[in-house]
Design a protein around this motif. Structure first.
Motif, PDB file in Angstrom:
ATOM      1  N   GLU A 118       0.791  -1.641  -0.291  1.00  0.00           N
ATOM      2  CA  GLU A 118      -0.075   0.331   0.168  1.00  0.00           C
ATOM      3  C   GLU A 118       1.238   1.301   0.157  1.00  0.00           C
ATOM      4  O   GLU A 118       0.834   2.316  -0.921  1.00  0.00           O
ATOM      5  N   PHE A 119       1.987   1.196   0.542  1.00  0.00           N
ATOM      6  CA  PHE A 119       3.451   2.435   0.709  1.00  0.00           C
ATOM      7  C   PHE A 119       3.399   2.582  -0.936  1.00  0.00           C
ATOM      8  O   PHE A 119       3.931   3.705  -1.090  1.00  0.00           O
ATOM      9  N   ALA A 120       3.767   1.626  -1.686  1.00  0.00           N
ATOM     10  CA  ALA A 120       4.223   1.153  -3.111  1.00  0.00           C
ATOM     11  C   ALA A 120       3.225   1.905  -3.868  1.00  0.00           C
ATOM     12  O   ALA A 120       3.627   3.104  -4.478  1.00  0.00           O
ATOM     13  N   ARG A 121       2.158   1.474  -3.340  1.00  0.00           N
ATOM     14  CA  ARG A 121       1.180   1.529  -3.909  1.00  0.00           C
ATOM     15  C   ARG A 121       1.014   3.841  -4.415  1.00  0.00           C
ATOM     16  O   ARG A 121       0.591   4.521  -4.958  1.00  0.00           O
ATOM     17  N   HIS A 122       1.553   4.804  -3.206  1.00  0.00           N
ATOM     18  CA  HIS A 122       1.114   5.470  -2.822  1.00  0.00           C
ATOM     19  C   HIS A 122       2.396   6.385  -2.834  1.00  0.00           C
ATOM     20  O   HIS A 122       2.943   7.774  -2.741  1.00  0.00           O
ATOM     21  N   ASN A 123       3.274   5.754  -4.076  1.00  0.00           N
ATOM     22  CA  ASN A 123       4.812   6.395  -4.427  1.00  0.00           C
ATOM     23  C   ASN A 123       5.918   6.544  -2.888  1.00  0.00           C
ATOM     24  O   ASN A 123       6.266   7.277  -3.546  1.00  0.00           O
ATOM     25  N   ILE A 124       5.298   6.271  -1.770  1.00  0.00           N
ATOM     26  CA  ILE A 124       6.202   6.222  -0.957  1.00  0.00           C
ATOM     27  C   ILE A 124       7.465   5.016  -0.763  1.00  0.00           C
ATOM     28  O   ILE A 124       6.695   3.960  -0.150  1.00  0.00           O
ATOM     29  N   PRO A 125       8.787   5.512  -1.030  1.00  0.00           N
ATOM     30  CA  PRO A 125       9.788   4.613  -0.715  1.00  0.00           C
ATOM     31  C   PRO A 125      10.266   4.092   0.898  1.00  0.00           C
ATOM     32  O   PRO A 125       9.719   4.567   1.820  1.00  0.00           O
ATOM     33  N   SER A 126      10.477   2.610   0.713  1.00  0.00           N
ATOM     34  CA  SER A 126      10.512   1.440   1.599  1.00  0.00           C
ATOM     35  C   SER A 126      12.273   1.327   2.341  1.00  0.00           C
ATOM     36  O   SER A 126      12.551   2.136   1.019  1.00  0.00           O
ATOM     37  N   TYR A 127      12.696   1.803   3.043  1.00  0.00           N
ATOM     38  CA  TYR A 127      14.041   1.829   3.116  1.00  0.00           C
ATOM     39  C   TYR A 127      14.454   0.498   3.998  1.00  0.00           C
ATOM     40  O   TYR A 127      13.508   0.157   5.302  1.00  0.00           O
ATOM     41  N   ALA A 128      14.939  -0.631   4.243  1.00  0.00           N
ATOM     42  CA  ALA A 128      15.634  -1.109   4.852  1.00  0.00           C
ATOM     43  C   ALA A 128      16.975  -2.327   5.008  1.00  0.00           C
ATOM     44  O   ALA A 128      17.812  -1.633   3.871  1.00  0.00           O
ATOM     45  N   HIS A 129      17.434  -1.902   6.308  1.00  0.00           N
ATOM     46  CA  HIS A 129      18.504  -2.837   5.759  1.00  0.00           C
ATOM     47  C   HIS A 129      18.501  -4.343   5.223  1.00  0.00           C
ATOM     48  O   HIS A 129      17.881  -4.748   4.874  1.00  0.00           O
ATOM     49  N   GLU A 130      19.964  -4.096   4.734  1.00  0.00           N
ATOM     50  CA  GLU A 130      20.360  -5.227   3.352  1.00  0.00           C
ATOM     51  C   GLU A 130      19.934  -6.491   3.766  1.00  0.00           C
ATOM     52  O   GLU A 130      19.028  -7.149   2.942  1.00  0.00           O
ATOM     53  N   PRO A 131      19.787  -7.176   4.482  1.00  0.00           N
ATOM     54  CA  PRO A 131      19.884  -8.580   5.224  1.00  0.00           C
ATOM     55  C   PRO A 131      17.828  -8.878   5.246  1.00  0.00           C
ATOM     56  O   PRO A 131      17.859  -9.681   4.748  1.00  0.00           O
ATOM     57  N   THR A 132      17.549  -7.346   5.241  1.00  0.00           N
ATOM     58  CA  THR A 132      15.540  -7.647   5.243  1.00  0.00           C
ATOM     59  C   THR A 132      15.468  -8.182   4.109  1.00  0.00           C
ATOM     60  O   THR A 132      14.495  -8.969   4.293  1.00  0.00           O
ATOM     61  N   ILE A 133      15.573  -6.933   3.430  1.00  0.00           N
ATOM     62  CA  ILE A 133      15.220  -7.432   1.846  1.00  0.00           C
ATOM     63  C   ILE A 133      15.650  -8.551   1.588  1.00  0.00           C
ATOM     64  O   ILE A 133      15.029  -9.354   0.911  1.00  0.00           O
ATOM     65  N   THR A 134      16.684  -9.188   1.717  1.00  0.00           N
ATOM     66  CA  THR A 134      17.530 -10.547   1.103  1.00  0.00           C
ATOM     67  C   THR A 134      16.350 -11.349   1.924  1.00  0.00           C
ATOM     68  O   THR A 134      15.957 -12.982   1.960  1.00  0.00           O
ATOM     69  N   TYR A 135      16.394 -10.930   3.388  1.00  0.00           N
ATOM     70  CA  TYR A 135      15.268 -12.255   3.627  1.00  0.00           C
ATOM     71  C   TYR A 135      13.730 -12.228   3.484  1.00  0.00           C
ATOM     72  O   TYR A 135      12.992 -13.385   3.620  1.00  0.00           O
ATOM     73  N   ALA A 136      13.729 -11.564   2.972  1.00  0.00           N
ATOM     74  CA  ALA A 136      11.800 -10.960   2.904  1.00  0.00           C
ATOM     75  C   ALA A 136      12.042 -12.006   1.594  1.00  0.00           C
ATOM     76  O   ALA A 136      10.876 -12.690   1.181  1.00  0.00           O
ATOM     77  N   LYS A 137      13.041 -11.673   0.406  1.00  0.00           N
ATOM     78  CA  LYS A 137      12.800 -12.071  -0.193  1.00  0.00           C
ATOM     79  C   LYS A 137      13.076 -14.274  -0.099  1.00  0.00           C
ATOM     80  O   LYS A 137      12.189 -14.432  -1.329  1.00  0.00           O
ATOM     81  N   GLN A 138      13.701 -14.038   0.592  1.00  0.00           N
ATOM     82  CA  GLN A 138      13.506 -16.194   0.418  1.00  0.00           C
ATOM     83  C   GLN A 138      12.448 -15.565   1.505  1.00  0.00           C
ATOM     84  O   GLN A 138      12.219 -17.474   0.998  1.00  0.00           O
ATOM     85  N   ALA A 139      11.854 -15.565   2.245  1.00  0.00           N
ATOM     86  CA  ALA A 139      10.909 -15.772   2.648  1.00  0.00           C
ATOM     87  C   ALA A 139       9.151 -15.686   1.698  1.00  0.00           C
ATOM     88  O   ALA A 139       8.106 -16.142   2.051  1.00  0.00           O
ATOM     89  N   LYS A 140      10.237 -15.166   0.566  1.00  0.00           N
ATOM     90  CA  LYS A 140       8.268 -14.386  -0.209  1.00  0.00           C
ATOM     91  C   LYS A 140       6.884 -13.545   0.105  1.00  0.00           C
ATOM     92  O   LYS A 140       6.334 -13.733   0.401  1.00  0.00           O
ATOM     93  N   PHE A 141       7.840 -12.804   1.063  1.00  0.00           N
ATOM     94  CA  PHE A 141       6.960 -11.867   1.788  1.00  0.00           C
ATOM     95  C   PHE A 141       7.073 -10.158   1.327  1.00  0.00           C
ATOM     96  O   PHE A 141       7.646 -10.138   0.408  1.00  0.00           O
ATOM     97  N   ASN A 142       6.501  -9.153   1.262  1.00  0.00           N
ATOM     98  CA  ASN A 142       6.767  -7.926   0.710  1.00  0.00           C
ATOM     99  C   ASN A 142       8.446  -7.817   0.828  1.00  0.00           C
ATOM    100  O   ASN A 142       8.697  -7.674   1.652  1.00  0.00           O
ATOM    101  N   VAL A 143       8.954  -7.183  -0.528  1.00  0.00           N
ATOM    102  CA  VAL A 143      10.748  -6.814  -0.193  1.00  0.00           C
ATOM    103  C   VAL A 143      10.842  -5.083  -0.128  1.00  0.00           C
ATOM    104  O   VAL A 143      10.030  -4.492  -1.039  1.00  0.00           O
ATOM    105  N   PRO A 144      11.133  -4.332   0.710  1.00  0.00           N
ATOM    106  CA  PRO A 144      11.424  -3.187   0.740  1.00  0.00           C
ATOM    107  C   PRO A 144      12.345  -3.072  -0.867  1.00  0.00           C
ATOM    108  O   PRO A 144      12.999  -4.096  -1.091  1.00  0.00           O
TER     109      PRO A 144
END
Length: 249
Positions: A118-144
């Motif tokens: 929903e934040f992406a739909r409003h063109n709001i950028p998301s920032y996260a610790h790089e490992p968070t992005i990696t783990y989110a991808k692995q878990a197939k969750f939403n990715v910052p």
């Protein structure tokens, strides 16, 4: 005696407020619906609370933080669903009369980024610790969208807010947020409310947890308000409680 009481009572109240490390706004609910509660905990800091339906722990209240300055806000952790995120964004726009500069999930679990789309739909950028992005991808969750290595100092309004990795604990990637203007710390699931149990340890590093929180405490000795990922905000006693809870024998 009445003039003396009138003089002494405000002073005692002020001393109590300082001692507890909270502001006059602490605990003030400013918005509430069936799925979302927003509570003001400092002059420019709010806690948003939504609910995660968990098979293990049931219906779990999940906290995030909103900080504001000069018509802009930064949000830490999304509400648990896109619908709840939409409600939060609408409240920020209509009631705070602010835009959302960015959203920062503090780790890769769904209680931090379940409403990220929903934040992406409003063109709001998301920032996260790089490992968070990696783990989110692995878990197939939403990715910052945008990663940072160890720390992020994000300017907004006429100030900045910090996100920092101090070490492993609840997860291997967990960061904490700090808003210097109000001296408020958002610990996410790394920090526990008073008398809480250890909670979800599926991705935890229990051996490192206490030392990580000790580093957080050393870095922010003047913190006034501490917000855990679940449960009631408080003061530095939440840091001490979490350190004791995970201290190794």
């Amino acid at each position: 005696m009445k003039p003396l009481l009138l003089f002494v009572l405000p002073a005692l109240l002020a001393a109590k407020t300082t001692e507890q490390g909270t502001s006059p706004e602490a605990g003030k609910v400013v918005y509430q619906s069936k799925r979302l509660t927003i509570t003001q905990v400092a002059q420019n800091t709010f806690v948003h609370t939504s609910f995660l339906d968990s098979k293990t722990f049931g219906k779990v209240p999940c906290n995030g933080m909103i900080v504001k300055s000069e018509g802009e806000t930064v949000v830490f952790d999304t509400p648990t669903t896109d619908k709840d995120s939409k409600e939060l964004i609408n409240w920020i726009k209509k009631d705070l009369r602010c835009t959302v500069k960015a959203v920062i999930p503090t780790h890769f679990h769904e209680d931090c980024l379940g409403g990220l789309k929903e934040f992406a739909r409003h063109n709001i950028p998301s920032y996260a610790h790089e490992p968070t992005i990696t783990y989110a991808k692995q878990a197939k969750f939403n990715v910052p969208q945008r990663g940072f290595t160890t720390s992020l100092a994000l300017p907004f309004g006429n100030t900045q807010v910090l996100a920092t990795f101090f070490g492993e604990g609840h997860t291997h990637d967990n960061v904490v947020g700090y808003f210097p203007d109000d001296e408020v710390l958002f610990g996410g699931c790394l920090l526990k409310e008073l008398n809480a149990t250890k909670g979800n340890l599926a991705d935890a590093n229990v051996q490192a947890w206490s030392a990580t929180v000790t580093r957080v405490k050393q870095e922010h000795p003047n913190v006034r308000v501490v917000i855990p990922g679940h449960g009631k905000p408080g003061d530095q006693s939440l840091l001490d409680y979490t350190i004791r809870l995970f201290q190794q024998p």
